[in-house]
Design a protein around this motif. Sequence first.
Motif, short mmCIF file in Angstrom:
data_model
loop_
_atom_site.label_atom_id
_atom_site.label_comp_id
_atom_site.label_asym_id
_atom_site.label_seq_id
_atom_site.Cartn_x
_atom_site.Cartn_y
_atom_site.Cartn_z
N UNK A 197 0.83 -1.22 0.00
CA UNK A 197 0.00 0.00 0.00
C UNK A 197 0.86 1.27 0.00
N UNK A 198 2.10 1.15 -0.56
CA UNK A 198 3.02 2.28 -0.68
C UNK A 198 3.37 2.90 0.70
N UNK A 199 3.37 2.06 1.71
CA UNK A 199 3.70 2.54 3.05
C UNK A 199 5.20 2.70 3.23
N UNK A 200 5.58 3.75 3.95
CA UNK A 200 6.97 4.00 4.32
C UNK A 200 6.99 4.37 5.81
N UNK A 201 7.78 3.65 6.57
CA UNK A 201 7.88 3.87 8.02
C UNK A 201 9.18 4.61 8.32
N UNK A 202 9.12 5.63 9.14
CA UNK A 202 10.34 6.30 9.59
C UNK A 202 10.59 5.96 11.05
N UNK A 203 11.83 5.57 11.34
CA UNK A 203 12.23 5.16 12.69
C UNK A 203 13.24 6.17 13.21
N UNK A 204 12.80 7.03 14.12
CA UNK A 204 13.66 8.07 14.65
C UNK A 204 14.15 7.81 16.06
N UNK A 205 13.65 6.76 16.70
CA UNK A 205 14.06 6.42 18.07
C UNK A 205 14.95 5.19 18.04
N UNK A 206 15.75 4.96 19.09
CA UNK A 206 16.65 3.80 19.10
C UNK A 206 15.89 2.48 19.04
N UNK A 207 16.41 1.55 18.25
CA UNK A 207 15.74 0.26 18.05
C UNK A 207 15.86 -0.66 19.26
N UNK A 208 16.55 -0.23 20.33
CA UNK A 208 16.56 -1.07 21.53
C UNK A 208 15.26 -0.94 22.31
N UNK A 209 14.40 0.02 21.97
CA UNK A 209 13.09 0.13 22.61
C UNK A 209 12.15 -0.92 22.03
N UNK A 222 5.66 -6.52 6.41
CA UNK A 222 4.47 -6.18 5.63
C UNK A 222 4.79 -5.44 4.34
N UNK A 223 6.07 -5.43 3.95
CA UNK A 223 6.43 -4.86 2.67
C UNK A 223 6.61 -3.37 2.67
N UNK A 224 6.78 -2.77 3.83
CA UNK A 224 6.99 -1.32 3.92
C UNK A 224 8.49 -1.01 3.96
N UNK A 225 8.88 0.07 3.36
CA UNK A 225 10.26 0.53 3.47
C UNK A 225 10.45 1.23 4.82
N UNK A 226 11.56 0.93 5.49
CA UNK A 226 11.86 1.53 6.79
C UNK A 226 13.03 2.51 6.63
N UNK A 227 12.76 3.76 6.94
CA UNK A 227 13.79 4.81 6.88
C UNK A 227 14.34 5.00 8.30
N UNK A 228 15.65 4.76 8.46
CA UNK A 228 16.27 4.82 9.77
C UNK A 228 16.96 6.16 10.00
N UNK A 229 16.76 6.72 11.17
CA UNK A 229 17.51 7.89 11.62
C UNK A 229 18.47 7.43 12.71
N UNK A 230 19.73 7.87 12.63
CA UNK A 230 20.68 7.49 13.66
C UNK A 230 20.45 8.32 14.92
N UNK A 231 20.18 9.59 14.73
CA UNK A 231 19.87 10.48 15.84
C UNK A 231 18.69 11.34 15.43
N UNK A 232 17.69 11.42 16.29
CA UNK A 232 16.48 12.15 15.93
C UNK A 232 16.72 13.66 16.05
N UNK A 233 16.45 14.35 14.95
CA UNK A 233 16.46 15.81 14.91
C UNK A 233 15.17 16.25 14.27
N UNK A 234 14.48 17.25 14.83
CA UNK A 234 13.14 17.59 14.34
C UNK A 234 13.11 18.00 12.87
N UNK A 235 13.97 18.91 12.45
CA UNK A 235 13.90 19.34 11.05
C UNK A 235 14.36 18.23 10.10
N UNK A 236 15.34 17.42 10.53
CA UNK A 236 15.78 16.31 9.69
C UNK A 236 14.65 15.30 9.49
N UNK A 237 13.84 15.08 10.52
CA UNK A 237 12.69 14.18 10.35
C UNK A 237 11.74 14.74 9.31
#
Length: 505
Positions: A197-209, A222-237
């Motif tokens: 369904x053309x879903x894209x997930x953004x992960x801005x928090x540490x994956x240890x949670x 579920x076939x979604x692309x996952x965009x990883x952020x190493x460190x969350x910054x508001x404008x970068x998100x």
Amino acid sequence: MTAIGLWNIAADLPDHPAVVDPDGAVVTYQELAARANRFGRGFQELGLQPGDTVVMALPNSADLLALYFAVLQTGLYVVPVNWHLVGPEVAYIVEDSGAKVFIAHERFAEMAAEAGNAVDAKFAVGDIPGFQPLDALGASASPGRPEARTAGAPMVYTSGTTGRPKGVRRPLTGGDPDDVPPASMWFFGIFGIKPFDEHVHICGSPLYHTAVLNFAGISIQMGHTVVLMEKWEPEEMLRLIQEHRVTHSHMVPTQFHRLMALPESTRARYDVSSLRVMIHGAAPCPLETKRRMLDWWGPVVVEYYAATEGGGTSITAEEWLRKPGSVGKAWPGSVVRVLDDHGNDMPVGELGLVYMKMGASTFEYHKDKAKTLASRVGDLFTLGDVGHLDEDGYLYLHDRKADMIISGGVNIYPAEIEGELAVHPKVADIAVFGLPHADWGEEIKAVVQPAPGVVADDSLTEELLEYAKSRLAKFKLPRSIDYIEEMPRDPNGKLYKRKLRANYL
């Protein structure tokens, strides 16, 4: 129609993007599955058997997700540790979990070197003395999938009032790793998220949670692309949301607060029209912050209340506008009740402890039967949160665990901090609690009764904070220390912490 599940998608849509690493590199489903297969073969080559444990201390990366899926297809338990912890804290988790393999990033080399002493098989991304390079894991094994494939699981460590973390461990299902658990489909269905369904997930928090790892893992399944952020910054998100046409994410209220702190001109610069459902939990969200986010992003902000142990509630934006402050109604298949101290249901509108359960799922706190039993009434369990249900079954929380501090969406347990500082020779008694903070939700306050003859001044504060730094992760350090002549305790030694905290409110 393409079947869901990492390995099915890798076969049917090999070039479909699975992960966008923090450096922008795109890892396809075929590449991610191949990496997970190699790591899985490596675990088996080392002699790991279903039920064994792997611990990893890694930043957000495709390698972390590949290792996660390697564990999921070889019947192992994976423990993602908070890399903000110091060596002794991670060493406890490594030893308590019975880890057979420890994997860390060179960025955390000092912590990893200290924590990995009890493990023979150690691998590193980058260079850590005594660790093999991660590329060596599975490099000499036969190509293809691991020989024996059976479903593994995460085992996440959650702290308790004793201050020592406890692993939440569920029995392995023995299922086929190619089959996506129905619970995953059901969970995303709560929020209206469908496969592909053309879903894209953004992960801005540490994956240890727990929740962060679950959302990223299920998105890939579920076939979604996952965009990883190493460190969350508001404008970068915001930039990544616009660039990748992000549709969903898991967030915490602190991130909302930081986003709203951006200048209006900055917020208006980015196109966020692709967003469909931005899910938040982990901490109470101030009413005004949530209203402002709804005004900006529209009715895509969805809230939930849940626990690693299972069960929970959710509430849509439309519902929340009708029931401001509520965390929603019980999920389908979940039970949420408010009970008194004797296990009886409280009347509508009256406060009690919130208990939950999810279907027939079971869990235990690893090596802590007493904690497991203490959290239960029958087949229900509690986190110690106080709340009430309204006449329509909506849950409202009034307090959290008696003493737990939630800062930036992270649970912090005062007993652990108190236990470390109490042994300092200049401390006679100590109390630690949370105080409201506009940005982080809560900040850590320590109140110390100095030992006889010790002068309470700035130099003592500096000494205690330096001492704490050697024993506790940075996010657990008190932001300020006050002093008191005598700690308020009853004749039996019970600390009146709420009364002490009330002096600051």
